[in-house]
Design a protein around this motif. Structure first.
Motif, short mmCIF file in Angstrom:
data_model
loop_
_atom_site.label_atom_id
_atom_site.label_comp_id
_atom_site.label_asym_id
_atom_site.label_seq_id
_atom_site.Cartn_x
_atom_site.Cartn_y
_atom_site.Cartn_z
N PHE A 194 50.21 -7.09 83.29
CA PHE A 194 49.66 -8.28 82.62
C PHE A 194 48.97 -7.77 81.36
O PHE A 194 47.98 -7.07 81.44
CB PHE A 194 48.68 -9.02 83.54
N LEU A 195 49.55 -8.10 80.20
CA LEU A 195 49.05 -7.55 78.93
C LEU A 195 48.53 -8.68 78.06
O LEU A 195 49.30 -9.36 77.37
CB LEU A 195 50.19 -6.81 78.22
N GLU A 196 47.24 -8.91 78.10
CA GLU A 196 46.66 -10.03 77.37
C GLU A 196 46.54 -9.71 75.89
O GLU A 196 45.96 -8.70 75.51
CB GLU A 196 45.28 -10.39 77.96
N LYS A 197 47.10 -10.56 75.04
CA LYS A 197 47.02 -10.44 73.58
C LYS A 197 47.24 -9.00 73.11
O LYS A 197 46.34 -8.33 72.63
CB LYS A 197 45.67 -10.97 73.07
N PRO A 198 48.47 -8.50 73.29
CA PRO A 198 48.76 -7.11 72.96
C PRO A 198 48.51 -6.80 71.49
O PRO A 198 48.69 -7.66 70.63
CB PRO A 198 50.25 -6.98 73.29
N THR A 199 48.09 -5.57 71.23
CA THR A 199 47.76 -5.20 69.84
C THR A 199 48.74 -4.16 69.28
O THR A 199 48.79 -3.97 68.08
CB THR A 199 46.33 -4.64 69.76
N LEU A 257 44.39 -6.88 90.56
CA LEU A 257 45.25 -7.27 91.69
C LEU A 257 46.51 -6.42 91.70
O LEU A 257 46.95 -5.94 92.75
CB LEU A 257 45.61 -8.76 91.59
N LEU A 258 47.11 -6.24 90.51
CA LEU A 258 48.35 -5.45 90.43
C LEU A 258 48.09 -4.00 90.82
O LEU A 258 48.86 -3.40 91.57
CB LEU A 258 48.93 -5.54 89.01
N ALA A 302 48.63 -6.08 95.21
CA ALA A 302 48.78 -7.49 95.62
C ALA A 302 50.16 -8.00 95.20
O ALA A 302 50.76 -7.49 94.24
CB ALA A 302 47.69 -8.33 94.98
N LEU A 303 50.65 -9.01 95.91
CA LEU A 303 51.94 -9.61 95.55
C LEU A 303 51.69 -10.73 94.53
O LEU A 303 51.24 -11.82 94.89
CB LEU A 303 52.66 -10.14 96.79
N VAL A 304 51.98 -10.42 93.27
CA VAL A 304 51.84 -11.41 92.20
C VAL A 304 53.25 -11.72 91.71
O VAL A 304 53.98 -10.83 91.29
CB VAL A 304 50.96 -10.86 91.05
N THR A 305 53.62 -12.99 91.79
CA THR A 305 54.99 -13.40 91.49
C THR A 305 55.01 -14.23 90.21
O THR A 305 54.11 -15.03 89.98
CB THR A 305 55.54 -14.25 92.66
N GLY A 306 56.05 -14.05 89.41
CA GLY A 306 56.22 -14.85 88.20
C GLY A 306 57.36 -15.83 88.38
O GLY A 306 58.39 -15.49 88.96
#
Ligand code: GDD
Ligand code: MG
Length: 358
Positions: free
Chosen positions: A158-163, A204-205, A209-213
């Motif tokens: 999960f990459l928030e607002k990548p730079t 979580l990752l 944890a199981l995070v599904t998209g």
């Protein structure tokens, strides 16, 4: 019974000056506060109870909810200070009644979408995920949270607002709606600022944890900027974006008490607010005219937002601009390409030309 949390506490900085008096989700879009579109879509998908996570200008939500019946139980949680997206979810969760294994929906408060909400919850249950994230593909993902998944749909980062360019690993972004297992929300630390995007999801990752998209390529728009706000309003009025709360779709929407001269031309999904008036020869295309605004003869307004009670002088040209509440723009001014006029400001009849690329 399904419960949901709606995050509406942000400051809406990119929509200033409109958000100086009104929090972003309470700005009128296609005749009702934006939040009503989201609440009624959730209601129609079977959500029976929704917690509004408020912070900035919380009293505006409270007054509105107290006076409305949206056919769903709405509870207002107000953070003592802004707690960030994750902190807000944790704080609002004090009001949930769901059991620890039950699914809880979470929505960002500024997203207009055609998401199949029930389908997302069903997918979450079927995969027994800890969190399920609604994803949408966009051309330029840099302003969002990037969410790569593997072949099974499992979220890998999960990459928030990548730079950096190396971080642009996918065009699928976090579309601002999640299903959480209630117990996962309870693990977010209480009483401090937490970003769900920068802290909770990466943790979580990392913890397995199981995070599904779930990628849903249907209609999606974040109404965070003036141009997007106008686009969302147009799409609702024209019927391109789905909402049970649009009073009537068509080429334009005139609200109660609006006066439009027979020789004015209002089109392109524009909204003319309550008791606003559009004089003869004026053209209003793809714009949002808030309540009580006055547009004088021959003015040409496109892709713009005209604040409550603002006055636009004769033959002025307003294109891609935001005019604050009660501002007065003299005749023949030209305000284009991102120009913003603060509430109550006055520009004389001196044919000023102003544009900005912001
Ligand atoms: N209650 C509360 N408290 N709500 C908050 C707070 C807070 O401290 N901070 C932000 N919010 C709410 C905002 O009101 C908004 O509805 C939502 O959380 C997301 O905040 P934005 O400020 O609109 O974030 P963004 O648009 O830059 O990014 C988010 O949305 C994108 C999709 O539209 C992220 O979730 C991105 O990952 C995502 O791609
Ligand atoms: Mg946003």
């Amino acid at each position: 019974m399904t419960e949901a949390i709606l995050l509406v506490g942000g400051q809406g900085t990119r929509l200033r000056p409109l958000t100086i008096n009104t929090p972003k989700p309470m700005l009128p879009v296609a005749g009702v506060p934006f939040t009503v579109h989201q609440i009624t879509r959730a209601r129609d998908a079977g959500v029976t109870r929704i917690i509004l996570g408020t912070s900035y200008k919380a009293e505006v939500f409270k007054e509105f909810i107290d006076a409305s019946d949206l056919g769903i139980e709405v509870v207002i949680a107000t953070e003592p200070e802004a707690l960030g997206t994750g902190g807000a979810i944790r704080f609002a969760a004090e009001h949930l009644t769901s059991g620890s294994d039950e699914p809880v929906l979470v929505f960002n408060g500024d997203v207009l979408s055609g998401l199949d909400i029930e389908g997302l919850v069903a997918h979450h249950q079927r995969t027994n995920s800890d969190v399920t994230i609604y994803l949408t593909p966009v051309e330029d993902p840099r302003a969002f949270g990037l969410v790569p998944t593997d072949q099974e749909g499992r979220v890998t980062a999960f990459l928030e607002k990548p730079t950096t360019p190396e971080e642009i690993v996918t065009n699928n972004i976090n579309a601002g709606c999640y299903v959480f297992k209630r117990s996962v929300i309870d693990q977010i630390p209480a009483g401090r600022v937490v970003s769900v995007e920068r802290e909770t999801f990466p943790q979580l990752l990392a913890g397995g944890a199981l995070v599904t998209g779930v990628v849903d390529p249907g209609y999606w728009l974040d109404l965070g900027t003036p141009l997007a706000f106008v686009q969302g309003s147009k799409d609702l009025v024209l019927g391109h974006a789905p909402s049970p709360a649009v009073p009537k779709t068509g080429d334009f929407l005139a609200l109660e008490g609006a006066r439009i001269d027979a020789s004015a031309n209002v089109h392109g999904g524009s909204v003319v607010g309550r008791h606003a008036s559009i004089a003869g020869g004026a053209v209003v295309n793809g714009s949002v005219v808030f309540d009580n605004a006055v547009i004088h003869e021959g003015a040409r307004i496109s892709n713009s937002i005209i604040g409550d009670g603002a006055v636009i002088g004769a033959h002025a040209i307003i294109d891609g601009a935001v005019i604050g509440d009660g501002a007065v723009i003299g005749a023949h001014n030209e305000l284009t390409d991102g120009a913003r006029v603060w509430p109550g400001a006055q520009l004389g009849d001196t044919a000023i030309r102003f544009s900005s690329d912001r």
